[in-house]
Scaffold this motif. Structure first.
Motif, short mmCIF file in Angstrom:
data_model
loop_
_atom_site.label_atom_id
_atom_site.label_comp_id
_atom_site.label_asym_id
_atom_site.label_seq_id
_atom_site.Cartn_x
_atom_site.Cartn_y
_atom_site.Cartn_z
N TYR A 65 15.84 27.22 -37.99
CA TYR A 65 15.35 28.15 -36.97
C TYR A 65 14.46 29.23 -37.58
O TYR A 65 13.41 29.57 -37.04
N GLY A 66 14.87 29.76 -38.72
CA GLY A 66 14.12 30.85 -39.35
C GLY A 66 12.74 30.46 -39.82
O GLY A 66 11.91 31.33 -40.09
N GLU A 67 12.47 29.14 -39.90
CA GLU A 67 11.17 28.67 -40.36
C GLU A 67 10.33 28.07 -39.23
O GLU A 67 9.24 27.54 -39.47
N LEU A 68 10.84 28.17 -38.00
CA LEU A 68 10.07 27.69 -36.85
C LEU A 68 8.91 28.64 -36.56
O LEU A 68 8.98 29.83 -36.87
N GLU A 69 7.86 28.12 -35.93
CA GLU A 69 6.80 29.00 -35.49
C GLU A 69 7.34 29.89 -34.37
O GLU A 69 8.31 29.56 -33.69
N GLN A 73 10.68 29.68 -31.64
CA GLN A 73 11.82 30.60 -31.70
C GLN A 73 12.03 31.27 -30.35
O GLN A 73 13.16 31.39 -29.86
N GLN A 74 10.95 31.69 -29.73
CA GLN A 74 11.04 32.34 -28.42
C GLN A 74 11.53 31.37 -27.36
O GLN A 74 12.32 31.73 -26.48
N LEU A 93 10.35 18.93 -31.85
CA LEU A 93 9.33 17.96 -31.43
C LEU A 93 8.00 18.35 -32.08
O LEU A 93 7.43 19.39 -31.80
N LEU A 94 7.50 17.47 -32.97
CA LEU A 94 6.23 17.75 -33.64
C LEU A 94 5.05 17.08 -32.95
O LEU A 94 3.93 17.58 -33.03
N ARG A 235 7.33 20.33 -48.03
CA ARG A 235 7.57 21.72 -48.44
C ARG A 235 6.30 22.56 -48.30
O ARG A 235 6.14 23.59 -48.94
N GLY A 236 5.40 22.06 -47.45
CA GLY A 236 4.14 22.76 -47.25
C GLY A 236 3.95 23.18 -45.80
O GLY A 236 4.88 23.68 -45.16
N THR A 237 2.76 22.94 -45.28
CA THR A 237 2.43 23.37 -43.92
C THR A 237 2.97 22.37 -42.91
O THR A 237 2.58 21.20 -42.91
N ILE A 238 3.85 22.84 -42.06
CA ILE A 238 4.44 21.96 -41.04
C ILE A 238 3.63 22.02 -39.75
O ILE A 238 3.21 20.99 -39.21
N PHE A 239 3.41 23.22 -39.25
CA PHE A 239 2.76 23.38 -37.95
C PHE A 239 1.27 23.65 -38.11
O PHE A 239 0.84 24.30 -39.06
N ARG A 240 0.50 23.17 -37.13
CA ARG A 240 -0.93 23.46 -37.12
C ARG A 240 -1.16 24.96 -37.02
O ARG A 240 -0.45 25.67 -36.31
N LYS A 241 -2.16 25.43 -37.71
CA LYS A 241 -2.49 26.86 -37.65
C LYS A 241 -3.34 27.16 -36.42
O LYS A 241 -4.12 26.34 -35.99
#
Length: 241
Positions: A65-69, A73-74, A93-94, A235-241
C-alpha cells in the motif's frame, strides 16, 4: 493469430518469444503489462466468429500500500474507514483490455483497481483470488508475507496455472449473472509467477472459447516469458508517470 482449440507447442513457442520481447523500450511495468494484455487479446481469435477469443484480459500485481500511486491509495481509503498500513499487501490492476469500453482502462474498473489482502481470512472470502493462489501452488501466507529464506526458491519456481474449464456456475468465478452468463464466458485461465521482490504477477483470461487442460498447461511456459518481460521493472518504475 492463435486458436485456443488448436494451440500447439509450436504456437506456444512463438507466442512466448513474442511475449518476452514486449518489455523492450518500455518505461514502466505498467507499460509492459499493457502491451501483454493487448497482445493476448488481439492474437487469440475465435475461428467461429473471427473475434477475440477472450472477452477480458487483466494483469494484476501484488504491491505494498505504501508504494502505490496516490490515486490508488485514495481509491482504497475511500472504501475503508481505517487507514491502511504501509505494508498492507494489495492486489493491483496494472492493465486491462476487453470487449467493452469500460474494460480498457484500469481507472474505469469499479471493484478491481486495488484489492486489499489484509489477512488470510480476508483472502479466503474471495473465492477466485484464494483459488488462484492455491492452484498456482502457493500458500496464502507466502503471498502476503514471503519468507526471505524461501524467497529464492519461490521466485525460481514454475507456477501451476489457475484453470476453471467451465466458468458457468463455478464457485470460483463471481458475477455470474452480471458478467459470466451475458458475456458468454466459457473458461477462465490465470498464469503468473513470483518476482525477486516477493510480489506476484497474474494474468487472468476470461475466454469465450472453452480451454482444455492440455492447452491451459502450455501457459506455464508463457508465464515464464511474461515474467521475463516485466522483470527489469520489478524494483524500478511500476506505474506510468
Amino acid at each position: 493469430m492463435y486458436d485456443l482449440t488448436k494451440f500447439t507447442l509450436k504456437n506456444m513457442t512463438e507466442c512466448g518469444a513474442d511475449l518476452r520481447k514486449l518489455g523492450s523500450g518500455a518505461d514502466s511495468m505498467e507499460e509492459v503489462s499493457d502491451r501483454i494484455v493487448r497482445y493476448l487479446y488481439e492474437q487469440f481469435v475465435d475461428e467461429q466468429t473471427d473475434r477475440p477469443a477472450f472477452a477480458l484480459v487483466r494483469f494484476f500485481k501484488t504491491h505494498l500500500y505504501g508504494e502505490l500511486e496516490a490515486s490508488l491509495q485514495q481509491h482504497l481509503t475511500a472504501a475503508s474507514p481505517d487507514q491502511p498500513s504501509d505494508v498492507l499487501k494489495c492486489l493491483t490492476l496494472l492493465a486491462t483490455v476487453g470487449d467493452q469500453p469500460a474494460w480498457n482502462s484500469r481507472y474505469a474498473s469499479e471493484g478491481h483497481q486495488v484489492i486489499p489482502l489484509a489477512s488470510e481470512q480476508i483472502v479466503a472470502q474471495s473465492p477466485m483470488i484464494s483459488q488462484l493462489i492455491k492452484q498456482f501452488g502457493l500458500e496464502t501466507s507466502s503471498v502476503l508475507s514471503p519468507d526471505p529464506e524461501l524467497l529464492v526458491d519461490l521466485e525460481q519456481k514454475t507456477f501451476n496455472v489457475f484453470h476453471v474449464p467451465a466458468a458457468i456456475a463455478s464457485p470460483y468465478v463471481p458475477a455470474q449473472q452480471e458478467f459470466v452468463i451475458p458475456c458468454g464466458i466459457q473458461s477462465v485461465l490465470g498464469f503468473g509467477g513470483m518476482l525477486p521482490s516477493g510480489n506476484i504477477i497474474a494474468v487472468i483470461l476470461f475466454s469465450k472459447v472453452p480451454i482444455s487442460r492440455n492447452t491451459a498447461d502450455m501457459f506455464k511456459t508463457l508465464a515464464l516469458n511474461t515474467k521475463m518481460a516485466v522483470l527489469p521493472f520489478d524494483r524500478g518504475t511500476i506505474f506510468r508517470k
